[in-house]
Scaffold this active site. Structure first.
Site, short mmCIF file in Angstrom:
data_model
loop_
_atom_site.label_atom_id
_atom_site.label_comp_id
_atom_site.label_asym_id
_atom_site.label_seq_id
_atom_site.Cartn_x
_atom_site.Cartn_y
_atom_site.Cartn_z
N CYS A 126 79.46 -29.52 23.90
CA CYS A 126 79.30 -30.51 22.82
C CYS A 126 77.94 -31.18 23.02
CB CYS A 126 80.46 -31.50 22.78
SG CYS A 126 80.51 -32.65 24.16
N ARG A 127 77.78 -32.38 22.49
CA ARG A 127 76.47 -33.04 22.59
C ARG A 127 76.22 -33.54 24.01
NH1 ARG A 127 73.73 -37.96 22.04
NH2 ARG A 127 75.67 -39.08 22.34
#
Length: 103
Positions: free
Chosen positions: A67-68
């Site tokens: 993810c980020r």
């Protein structure tokens, strides 16, 4: 009780990819984030869609969740590990990724 989640550092993942290890890279960010830049080997399955797209995952092949920053992918790892998948969280997510990024 919080489940223990396996973790991998970005440089460890790069080494595995360079060796040609069979891995499933699953990016759980939203489409806008994906479009801003993602790993070319990754597949986009936003976190909210994960329960509906489990049939796209192979239980025999290790999963690397992305993810980020590593928080959403950590939750995805907890969920998938409970279901019997071999899921590992990419520490630091795309913010820490030094490798190539596709747009």
């Amino acid at each position: 009780m919080e489940q223990q989640v396996k973790e991998i550092l970005p440089d460890e993942l790069i080494a595995k990819l360079e060796k040609g290890e069979k891995l499933q890279l699953i990016d759980v960010r939203e489409l806008e984030e994906w479009n801003a830049g993602h790993m070319k080997e990754a597949k986009l399955i936003p976190l909210g869609f994960l329960p509906h797209r489990l049939d796209e995952l192979d239980k025999e092949t290790p999963l690397i969740m992305i993810c980020r920053s590593g928080a959403r992918s950590h939750r995805a790892c907890e969920y998938l590990t409970e279901l019997g998948f071999d899921a590992t969280n990419l520490v630091g997510g795309m913010l820490a990724w030094p490798g190539e990024v596709e747009k």
